[in-house]
Scaffold this active site. Sequence first.
Site, PDB file in Angstrom:
ATOM      1  N   ARG A  29       0.777  -1.224  -0.196  1.00 60.52           N
ATOM      2  CA  ARG A  29       0.011   0.070  -0.049  1.00 60.52           C
ATOM      3  C   ARG A  29       0.878   1.335  -0.065  1.00 60.52           C
ATOM      4  O   ARG A  29       0.598   2.138  -0.613  1.00 60.52           O
ATOM      5  CB  ARG A  29      -0.811  -0.054   1.269  1.00 60.52           C
ATOM      6  CG  ARG A  29      -2.189  -0.935   0.937  1.00 60.52           C
ATOM      7  CD  ARG A  29      -2.428  -1.405   2.519  1.00 60.52           C
ATOM      8  NE  ARG A  29      -1.678  -2.367   2.728  1.00 60.52           N
ATOM      9  CZ  ARG A  29      -1.875  -3.637   2.366  1.00 60.52           C
ATOM     10  NH1 ARG A  29      -2.866  -4.138   1.792  1.00 60.52           N
ATOM     11  NH2 ARG A  29      -0.798  -4.644   2.576  1.00 60.52           N
ATOM     12  N   THR A  30       1.816   1.350   0.983  1.00 58.42           N
ATOM     13  CA  THR A  30       2.525   2.567   1.119  1.00 58.42           C
ATOM     14  C   THR A  30       3.208   3.031  -0.193  1.00 58.42           C
ATOM     15  O   THR A  30       3.305   4.117  -0.795  1.00 58.42           O
ATOM     16  CB  THR A  30       3.426   2.645   2.423  1.00 58.42           C
ATOM     17  OG1 THR A  30       2.614   2.058   3.387  1.00 58.42           O
ATOM     18  CG2 THR A  30       3.961   3.911   2.726  1.00 58.42           C
ATOM     19  N   LYS A  59      26.105  -4.307  -0.478  1.00 61.16           N
ATOM     20  CA  LYS A  59      27.661  -4.223  -0.573  1.00 61.16           C
ATOM     21  C   LYS A  59      28.359  -3.490   0.796  1.00 61.16           C
ATOM     22  O   LYS A  59      29.155  -3.474   0.883  1.00 61.16           O
ATOM     23  CB  LYS A  59      28.039  -3.349  -1.848  1.00 61.16           C
ATOM     24  CG  LYS A  59      27.737  -4.014  -3.273  1.00 61.16           C
ATOM     25  CD  LYS A  59      28.238  -3.259  -4.305  1.00 61.16           C
ATOM     26  CE  LYS A  59      27.127  -3.106  -5.518  1.00 61.16           C
ATOM     27  NZ  LYS A  59      27.343  -2.047  -6.168  1.00 61.16           N
ATOM     28  N   ARG A  80      11.000   3.507   3.705  1.00 59.13           N
ATOM     29  CA  ARG A  80      10.658   2.367   4.689  1.00 59.13           C
ATOM     30  C   ARG A  80      11.899   1.986   5.062  1.00 59.13           C
ATOM     31  O   ARG A  80      12.842   1.337   4.189  1.00 59.13           O
ATOM     32  CB  ARG A  80       9.839   1.731   4.032  1.00 59.13           C
ATOM     33  CG  ARG A  80       9.497   0.763   5.289  1.00 59.13           C
ATOM     34  CD  ARG A  80       8.218  -0.258   4.747  1.00 59.13           C
ATOM     35  NE  ARG A  80       6.819   0.420   5.012  1.00 59.13           N
ATOM     36  CZ  ARG A  80       5.830  -0.039   5.204  1.00 59.13           C
ATOM     37  NH1 ARG A  80       5.613  -1.070   4.660  1.00 59.13           N
ATOM     38  NH2 ARG A  80       4.647   0.887   5.330  1.00 59.13           N
ATOM     39  N   HIS A 108       4.597   5.539  11.890  1.00 62.68           N
ATOM     40  CA  HIS A 108       4.416   5.628  10.313  1.00 62.68           C
ATOM     41  C   HIS A 108       3.157   6.979  10.173  1.00 62.68           C
ATOM     42  O   HIS A 108       2.164   6.505  10.167  1.00 62.68           O
ATOM     43  CB  HIS A 108       3.534   4.175  10.047  1.00 62.68           C
ATOM     44  CG  HIS A 108       3.201   3.821   8.692  1.00 62.68           C
ATOM     45  ND1 HIS A 108       3.600   4.797   7.640  1.00 62.68           N
ATOM     46  CD2 HIS A 108       3.009   2.577   8.095  1.00 62.68           C
ATOM     47  CE1 HIS A 108       3.125   4.220   6.331  1.00 62.68           C
ATOM     48  NE2 HIS A 108       2.819   2.826   6.728  1.00 62.68           N
TER      49      HIS A 108
HETATM   50  N1   CP Z   1      -0.503  -0.106   5.820  1.00 58.55           N
HETATM   51  C1   CP Z   1       0.631  -0.446   5.258  1.00 58.55           C
HETATM   52  O1   CP Z   1       1.781   0.316   5.621  1.00 58.55           O
HETATM   53  O2   CP Z   1       0.854  -1.257   4.357  1.00 58.55           O
HETATM   54  P1   CP Z   1       2.076  -1.699   3.426  1.00 58.55           P
HETATM   55  O3   CP Z   1       2.993  -2.454   4.371  1.00 58.55           O
HETATM   56  O4   CP Z   1       1.509  -2.655   2.521  1.00 58.55           O
HETATM   57  O5   CP Z   1       2.764  -0.416   2.813  1.00 58.55           O
END
Ligand code: CP
Length: 295
Positions: A29-30, A59, A80, A108
């Site tokens: 999603r993100t 590396k 991320r 998040h």
């Molecule tokens: N909600 C969320 O962060 O989903 P993903 O891990 O799929 O990005």
Amino acid sequence: MEKVRPGTDAARQLDGYVMSTLFYEPSTRTRLSFEAAMAKLGGSVVSTENAREFSSVAKGETLEDTIRTVEGYSDVVVLRHYLAGSAKAAASVAAIPVLNAGDGPGQHPTQALLDVYTILREVGKVNDVRIALVGDLANGRTARSLAYLLSMYSNVKMYFVAPDVVRMGEDIKEFLDSKGVDWEEASDLKAVAAEVDVLYQTRIQKERFQDRPEDYEKARGKFIVDSKLMDILPRKSVVMHPLPRVDEITPEVDADPRAAYFRQTRNGLKRLQVTAQQTALFFGQVWPEQSSSAA
Ligand code: CP
């Protein structure tokens, strides 16, 4: 919020801008919603999926050196990472904005923005809302960020319903206390479900239990949203989940109109716009409640 239609000025507003998406942990999603939003606004994306394996991190390159390199190719980085605090570390060496797309069990924040937007759309308000945060609240960065963000609204009541091994962190509880937020821990999900406007379920994050699998076994399956629980949930309440889910919401719940989690996911497409517009909120400004007719 206006829909962006192809061929319009809105669809060209990021023409010439480049976004880097650096994902050291899996995402559906993100990453895809950020990338789709960038494409819809006329910008471009450069990306390394699974940065741990397919970038020079494999590396031995440090995160800081990766950021110093990538900022030469792009205007904004979406990161991320598996370590809490990584986005802050990246931002400290970057000359361009770094958006935290999830830092291990830390935060998040863009998910919290779309979650608050979803609450507003689904419940019609954010102030005065009663919400149960359920599941893995120790590792669940979405729940942690949502609790943090909701503290900026008035008269929000939070219930934390988690297995003992993954209770909400003391840092968040202390922060909420400092803001005078009304929260309590509860163990009876049925009793809580009868009281809330939003039931926010989360996944037990198996990947965070590699060195203590016995705790994962204690936590999994303890709090499940199923059709019996939906019988208790008030008629106008909603079930949210940041997804992905494993078994903590049973599939028969999906057909219930109160199951908001796929609508919530679609709101993720707006997170680029919402992030840009609402960044001020993180600097202590209030996000005025908008009309739920905003699309
Ligand atoms: N909600 C969320 O962060 O989903 P993903 O891990 O799929 O990005």
